[in-house]
Design a protein around this motif. Structure first.
Motif, short mmCIF file in Angstrom:
data_model
loop_
_atom_site.label_atom_id
_atom_site.label_comp_id
_atom_site.label_asym_id
_atom_site.label_seq_id
_atom_site.Cartn_x
_atom_site.Cartn_y
_atom_site.Cartn_z
N VAL A 158 0.47 -1.06 0.20
CA VAL A 158 -0.01 -0.42 0.17
C VAL A 158 0.97 1.59 0.12
O VAL A 158 1.67 1.51 0.70
CB VAL A 158 -1.10 -0.08 1.15
CG1 VAL A 158 -1.36 1.17 1.13
CG2 VAL A 158 -1.85 -0.80 1.51
N ASP B 30 1.28 5.89 -0.64
CA ASP B 30 0.94 7.05 -0.21
C ASP B 30 0.19 7.34 -1.47
O ASP B 30 1.36 6.73 -1.93
CB ASP B 30 1.20 7.69 0.88
CG ASP B 30 0.84 8.99 1.21
OD1 ASP B 30 -1.02 9.40 1.32
OD2 ASP B 30 1.91 10.08 0.84
N ALA C 200 -3.36 4.59 -1.14
CA ALA C 200 -4.01 5.01 -1.05
C ALA C 200 -4.42 6.07 0.54
O ALA C 200 -2.72 6.72 0.39
CB ALA C 200 -4.05 3.65 0.64
N GLN D 203 -11.41 11.14 -4.63
CA GLN D 203 -11.11 9.32 -5.86
C GLN D 203 -10.42 9.65 -7.17
O GLN D 203 -9.88 8.62 -7.23
CB GLN D 203 -12.27 8.35 -5.26
CG GLN D 203 -12.11 6.80 -5.87
CD GLN D 203 -11.42 5.91 -5.48
OE1 GLN D 203 -11.33 6.46 -4.28
NE2 GLN D 203 -10.93 4.80 -6.19
N LEU E 82 -7.77 3.93 -3.61
CA LEU E 82 -8.71 4.59 -2.54
C LEU E 82 -8.65 5.76 -1.49
O LEU E 82 -7.58 5.41 -1.22
CB LEU E 82 -7.76 3.13 -1.27
CG LEU E 82 -9.63 2.75 -0.20
CD1 LEU E 82 -11.10 2.50 -0.77
CD2 LEU E 82 -8.72 2.37 1.29
N ASN F 245 -9.81 10.72 3.59
CA ASN F 245 -8.61 8.89 3.55
C ASN F 245 -7.43 9.35 3.87
O ASN F 245 -6.54 9.40 3.75
CB ASN F 245 -8.93 8.46 2.14
CG ASN F 245 -8.57 7.00 2.45
OD1 ASN F 245 -9.08 6.40 3.26
ND2 ASN F 245 -7.68 6.38 1.71
N LYS G 239 -7.58 6.59 6.34
CA LYS G 239 -7.09 5.38 6.32
C LYS G 239 -6.73 4.01 6.54
O LYS G 239 -6.30 2.94 5.37
CB LYS G 239 -5.65 6.10 5.71
CG LYS G 239 -5.08 5.82 4.66
CD LYS G 239 -3.87 5.71 3.82
CE LYS G 239 -3.45 7.52 4.07
NZ LYS G 239 -2.13 8.23 2.79
N ARG H 247 -10.16 1.98 6.19
CA ARG H 247 -10.04 1.60 4.84
C ARG H 247 -9.46 0.62 4.13
O ARG H 247 -10.24 -0.41 4.00
CB ARG H 247 -11.02 2.58 4.57
CG ARG H 247 -11.22 2.97 4.87
CD ARG H 247 -11.86 4.65 4.01
NE ARG H 247 -12.52 4.06 3.01
CZ ARG H 247 -12.67 5.02 1.69
NH1 ARG H 247 -11.88 6.06 1.58
NH2 ARG H 247 -12.82 4.71 0.34
N VAL H 248 -8.31 0.23 4.58
CA VAL H 248 -7.12 -0.57 3.85
C VAL H 248 -7.28 -1.60 4.31
O VAL H 248 -7.22 -2.89 3.67
CB VAL H 248 -5.93 0.35 3.93
CG1 VAL H 248 -4.69 -1.25 3.46
CG2 VAL H 248 -5.38 1.51 2.98
#
Length: 214
Positions: free
Chosen positions: A4, A6, A114, A119, A136, A156, A161, A164-165
């Protein structure tokens, strides 16, 4: 395996809000953005001086900036997002971190971006990276196919974050990459956290906890 990343500060040195400001100026909404900026500048200065929580005010900024997208349909949002990516985010991309991302893809890992970025913008950046990269971001509220000018959920970042991940992946990621203290909940959830060009507060945590630093 899952990785993941950023976006802002991690995969690019560009900033969505600055790109969106340029987009609005180039598409007949400069006056509206100038009014927004004048209204929100005092709070931004207070946050910079430490008199308001910085992350909280950044979230307020992103929430309120969405009002300038009111009325755009999905096609217009996609066009806006691609413009912001092409003009502001992709030119400032960080090749070293992108190299790490492509390495994960080559190894067959599931890769997710993420970010607090809207979005549609995050999806546009993911498309630049090729098929299989998921996005995301902060959701924009749509009604009858048009943006209402509101968010469809919280910005997010931070714990939002990380949660949600975890929900998307069905568990914590194996690898996570971030650059600010707001990314710490995500980084702490990962088996292999990496701080990318970390801000001083995150750099201190990374040293203490033994994170990889890129």
């Amino acid at each position: 395996m899952t990785a993941v990343f950023d976006l802002e500060g991690t995969l690019t040195a560009g900033e969505t809000w600055k790109g969106l400001a340029r987009y609005l100026g180039a598409h007949g909404k400069k006056a509206a953005y100038d009014r927004f900026f004048a209204l929100h500048l005092p709070g931004a200065l207070l946050a910079k001086a430490g008199l308001l929580p910085r992350r909280w005010y950044q979230n307020v900024w992103m929430r309120d900036l969405a009002a300038l997208l009111r009325g755009m349909d999905e096609g217009e949002l996609r066009a806006m997002a691609e413009w912001v990516v092409e003009e502001a985010l992709w030119p400032a991309r960080k090749e070293r971190t992108l190299g790490r991302l492509f390495d994960h893809l080559d190894r067959g890992h599931r890769v997710v971006l993420a970010s607090g970025t809207y979005q549609p913008v995050l999806e546009a950046f993911a498309r630049k990276l090729g098929p299989g990269v998921e996005a995301l971001g902060t959701p924009l509220e749509l009604r009858q196919g048009r943006a209402t000018g509101r968010l469809a959920g919280p910005v997010n970042v931070g714990r939002v974050k990380a949660e949600r991940v975890r929900a998307l992946l069905g568990g914590p990621p194996e690898f996570a990459y971030g650059d600010t203290l707001a990314d710490l909940p995500l980084l702490l959830s990962a088996r292999h956290p990496t701080a990318v060009d970390p801000e001083p507060r995150l750099a201190a945590v990374a040293r203490k906890r033994g994170f990889e630093v890129l």
